[in-house]
Write an enzyme that holds these catalytic residues in place. Structure first.
Site, PDB file in Angstrom:
ATOM      1  CG  HIS A  23      -1.190  -4.556   2.821  1.00  0.00           C
ATOM      2  ND1 HIS A  23      -2.549  -4.691   2.659  1.00  0.00           N
ATOM      3  CD2 HIS A  23      -0.650  -4.705   1.570  1.00  0.00           C
ATOM      4  CE1 HIS A  23      -2.822  -4.892   1.375  1.00  0.00           C
ATOM      5  NE2 HIS A  23      -1.693  -4.906   0.696  1.00  0.00           N
ATOM      6  CB  THR A  76      -2.250  -1.521   1.380  1.00  0.00           C
ATOM      7  OG1 THR A  76      -2.666  -1.656   0.030  1.00  0.00           O
ATOM      8  CG2 THR A  76      -3.444  -1.342   2.283  1.00  0.00           C
ATOM      9  CD  GLU A 134      -0.790   1.875  -2.188  1.00  0.00           C
ATOM     10  OE1 GLU A 134       0.268   2.378  -2.639  1.00  0.00           O
ATOM     11  OE2 GLU A 134      -1.315   0.852  -2.654  1.00  0.00           O
TER      12      GLU A 134
HETATM   13 CA    CA Z   1      -1.090  -0.842  -4.054  1.00  0.00          CA
END
Ligand code: CA
Length: 423
Positions: A141, A357, A209
């Site tokens: 990410h 993420t 998440e």
């Molecule tokens: Ca975040």
């Protein structure tokens, strides 16, 4: 001893085969039953179980629990007891609902006071969240976003491989699954514009998440080491860290995320204990260069948890748009907590620490629309033929997560949020 984890255990409750909540899970949460009474509870199959009633009828005798620990609106008092006592409660619940055990199984009067069908209860915020920290611990990410925001040369900042990067978020806007949000408004600098404009975000995004919830830590000035960090982690939830990319892009330098992030984050309602996730423990990605000594893992600290994201347009069926896994996290929760406290920062019961993420190595495993649509340049096709680059009004985002080992499945249920137009 994690006797609650015995994979051979069967419950006397009638539960669906593919449930996220077999008797080996025993998560903790807070719900409102039909009579508007707030209950601290657990879940097996499609039953919510009132722990204060269990306690009151004597089924938890011998565990030395404070009398009012389950007569609260949140799990905080329970979590404060620490992991060993919470573990003993979880073991006891597993024993009580084991089909070999007759204590409650044979008492249908008590069952009426203790068991609620899950469709008949409303889930509430499980913890009072004092502080919320968001990490940025998925390398994939961080690289993807870095390429889009700063170009390939500067994708990963020079510090990223040396410590878990994070920032202090805002806990007041963390909401429970099922609660709608409104599209945020704010200041942005459109491409090619000469000056900023104000209005509803045009680049509303989710972030896939997970978050962990802490117990009380150590006094201010002391640190929690990697090797002991997991003893301060009560459990985990799914976490959707809503983001407005256009607001974020204009505001984030020099001090980092602010209004592009703090308007809402959604969590799943059942806190799955770290104990229940033990069967899914795995080695995380290899760390090169070797981190400084205070950040070195002393064993496998990753967890193999499958994660999915679904998007449903108004009135339409949902399309799965991402399939990721918590095991892709470069920095472990133990490393995050050690880093968070290495300067002497203290933590409290109910603090929430989100992973950042979670993107995997393949394009279908990216954990945000920013990455899935590559900053809007590659629209995603939905099942009904519509396309999306970012989230539109009336879209619903649903995230699910579970560990699977043979026939054992330990899941989180879901975190679901619908986006309404800007106010
Ligand atoms: Ca975040």
């Amino acid at each position: 001893m994690l006797t609650a984890n015995n994979p051979d255990r069967k419950t006397w409750l009638s539960i669906p085969d593919s449930t996220d909540f077999p008797i080996q899970n025993i998560p903790f949460g807070v719900f409102m039953a039909e009579d508007d009474i707030v209950c601290i509870g657990t879940r097996i199959g499609d039953y919510a179980i009132d722990l204060s009633a269990l306690h009151q009828y004597g089924y938890l005798d011998g565990l030395e629990l404070p009398d009012d620990v389950f007569l609260q609106d949140t799990l905080n008092d329970f979590i404060t007891l620490g992991r060993p006592l919470c573990r003993a409660v979880r073991n006891r619940i597993a024993e009580l609902f084991d089909r070999e055990n007759q204590e409650l199984q044979s008492n249908t009067e008590h069952q009426k006071e203790i068991l609620f069908e899950i469709d008949h209860v409303q889930m509430l915020m499980p913890v009072f969240i004092q502080d919320y920290t968001d990490f940025y611990s998925s390398r994939e990410h961080a690289e993807n976003v870095g390429i889009m925001f700063r170009g390939k040369e500067n994708a990963l900042m020079p510090n990223w491989l040396h410590m878990p990067i994070g920032y202090h978020g805002r806990s007041s806007s963390i909401i429970i699954s099922g609660e709608d949000i409104h599209r945020p408004k704010g200041q942005t600098m459109p491409p090619d514009a000469q000056k900023p404009v104000f209005g509803p975000s045009k680049r509303l995004d989710f972030e896939l998440e997970m978050a962990f919830i802490t117990t009380d830590g150590k006094p201010l000035g002391e640190s929690i080491a990697v090797g002991e960090a997991e003893e301060y982690i009560f459990g985990m939830v799914l976490f959707n860290d809503w983001s407005a990319r256009d607001i974020q892009k204009w505001e984030y330098q020099p001090l980092g995320p602010f209004l592009g992030k703090n308007f809402a984050s959604s969590i799943s309602p059942w806190v799955v204990t770290l104990d229940a996730l033990e069967p899914f423990r795995v080695q995380g990605p290899e760390q090169e260069p070797t981190p400084l000594e205070y950040l070195q893992n002393d064993g496998p600290k990753g967890f193999d948890i499958n994660l999915q994201v679904y998007l449903a347009p108004e009135g339409g069926s949902e399309t799965r748009i991402s399939n990721s896994n918590f095991k892709y996290m470069y920095w472990s929760m133990a490393q995050q907590l050690a880093h968070h406290t290495v300067n002497g920062c203290n933590i409290n019961t109910g603090d929430m620490m989100a992973s950042g993420t979670i993107s995997g190595p393949t394009e279908d495993s990216y954990g945000s629309m920013l990455e899935l649509s590559w900053s809007g340049s590659k629209p995603l096709k939905l099942g009904n033929g519509e396309e999306r680059t970012f989230i539109q009004d009336h879209d619903t985002i649903r995230m699910t997560g579970y560990g699977q080992k043979g026939s054992l499945r330990i899941g989180f249920g879901e975190v679901l949020t619908k986006v309404l137009p800007a106010r």
